[in-house]
Design an enzyme around this catalytic site. Structure first.
Site, PDB file in Angstrom:
ATOM      1  N   GLU A  47      36.338  74.593  -9.957  1.00 34.54           N
ATOM      2  CA  GLU A  47      35.028  74.955 -10.363  1.00 34.54           C
ATOM      3  C   GLU A  47      35.186  75.262 -11.992  1.00 34.54           C
ATOM      4  O   GLU A  47      36.404  75.385 -12.206  1.00 34.54           O
ATOM      5  CB  GLU A  47      34.370  75.913  -9.790  1.00 34.54           C
ATOM      6  CG  GLU A  47      33.850  75.547  -8.327  1.00 34.54           C
ATOM      7  CD  GLU A  47      32.753  76.398  -7.574  1.00 34.54           C
ATOM      8  OE1 GLU A  47      32.668  77.566  -8.202  1.00 34.54           O
ATOM      9  OE2 GLU A  47      32.398  75.879  -6.497  1.00 34.54           O
ATOM     10  N   CYS A  56      35.352  68.014  -7.103  1.00 30.25           N
ATOM     11  CA  CYS A  56      35.424  68.081  -5.856  1.00 30.25           C
ATOM     12  C   CYS A  56      36.943  67.909  -5.332  1.00 30.25           C
ATOM     13  O   CYS A  56      37.672  67.238  -5.945  1.00 30.25           O
ATOM     14  CB  CYS A  56      34.426  67.198  -5.070  1.00 30.25           C
ATOM     15  SG  CYS A  56      32.829  67.411  -5.230  1.00 30.25           S
ATOM     16  N   GLU A  58      37.953  66.317  -2.635  1.00 32.24           N
ATOM     17  CA  GLU A  58      38.140  64.819  -2.475  1.00 32.24           C
ATOM     18  C   GLU A  58      38.471  63.995  -3.516  1.00 32.24           C
ATOM     19  O   GLU A  58      39.570  63.145  -3.440  1.00 32.24           O
ATOM     20  CB  GLU A  58      36.968  64.080  -1.702  1.00 32.24           C
ATOM     21  CG  GLU A  58      36.509  64.842  -0.452  1.00 32.24           C
ATOM     22  CD  GLU A  58      35.246  66.124  -0.769  1.00 32.24           C
ATOM     23  OE1 GLU A  58      35.513  66.771  -1.849  1.00 32.24           O
ATOM     24  OE2 GLU A  58      34.504  66.077  -0.023  1.00 32.24           O
TER      25      GLU A  58
HETATM   26  N1  THU Z   1      32.519  70.386  -3.011  1.00 35.89           N
HETATM   27  C1  THU Z   1      33.718  69.692  -2.762  1.00 35.89           C
HETATM   28  O1  THU Z   1      34.617  69.912  -3.105  1.00 35.89           O
HETATM   29  N2  THU Z   1      33.358  68.614  -2.096  1.00 35.89           N
HETATM   30  C2  THU Z   1      32.146  67.885  -1.722  1.00 35.89           C
HETATM   31  O2  THU Z   1      32.197  66.889  -1.101  1.00 35.89           O
HETATM   32  C3  THU Z   1      31.101  68.682  -1.684  1.00 35.89           C
HETATM   33  C4  THU Z   1      31.240  69.961  -2.526  1.00 35.89           C
HETATM   34  C5  THU Z   1      32.726  71.517  -3.959  1.00 35.89           C
HETATM   35  C6  THU Z   1      32.213  71.578  -5.210  1.00 35.89           C
HETATM   36  C7  THU Z   1      31.848  72.766  -5.501  1.00 35.89           C
HETATM   37  O3  THU Z   1      32.846  73.438  -5.963  1.00 35.89           O
HETATM   38  C8  THU Z   1      31.465  73.646  -4.158  1.00 35.89           C
HETATM   39  O4  THU Z   1      32.072  72.484  -3.173  1.00 35.89           O
HETATM   40  C9  THU Z   1      30.000  73.687  -3.995  1.00 35.89           C
HETATM   41  O5  THU Z   1      29.200  72.512  -4.218  1.00 35.89           O
END
Ligand code: THU
Length: 141
Positions: A47, A56, A58
């Site tokens: 983040e 994210c 993935e």
């Molecule tokens: N997040 C992911 O890493 N992958 C996803 O597919 C959904 C969201 C993360 C982004 C952010 O750091 C946290 O989850 C909350 O949205």
């Protein structure tokens, strides 16, 4: 036919989730992507105080794999710490669909809870490169 060792992939996703940098959402995600080469690539969410810059788990895993020269993929595990297995966001589905086929299995885990889906089920009717071909479907001149 490549047999997937799911326990190895789940362990890798769970391990990398511990490295997630998620001070704002406190929602940690780990992803482990198995390439056709047999190698596993991992990513966690990272983040940023400028929230939109967050990456994210993935996409992080897929980009690591591509940077290592991989182009073909067999399976993905996404591990989250919520109460239920959590599906990937729309942006990640689209990015995964660029290089992973609709038949690729995607396992979602939250502790002992599991669910498994095909990428094509997660992103039906996807926008793909065939739509960039403006001559597609046109009668031959
Ligand atoms: N997040 C992911 O890493 N992958 C996803 O597919 C959904 C969201 C993360 C982004 C952010 O750091 C946290 O989850 C909350 O949205």
């Amino acid at each position: 036919m490549n047999k997937i060792d799911w326990s190895e992939l789940i362990q890798a996703a769970e391990n990398v989730r511990q490295n997630a940098y998620a001070p704002y959402s406190r929602f940690t995600v780990g992803a482990a992507l198995k390439a056709k080469s047999g190698r596993i690539y991992v990513g966690c969410n990272v983040e940023n105080v400028s929230f939109g810059l967050t990456i994210c788990a993935e996409r992080n895993a897929l980009f690591q794999a591509v940077a290592a020269g991989e182009r073909e993929f067999l399976a993905l595990v996404i591990a989250t710490d919520g109460p239920e297995p959590t599906p990937p966001c729309g942006a990640c589905r689209q990015v995964l669909a660029e290089l992973c086929g609709p038949e690729m299995p995607v396992a979602l885990t939250a502790g002992p809870k599991r669910s498994i889906h095909l990428l094509g089920e997660l992103l039906p009717l996807s926008f793909d490169k065939s739509f960039l071909d403006k001559d597609k479907g046109a009668a031959a001149k």
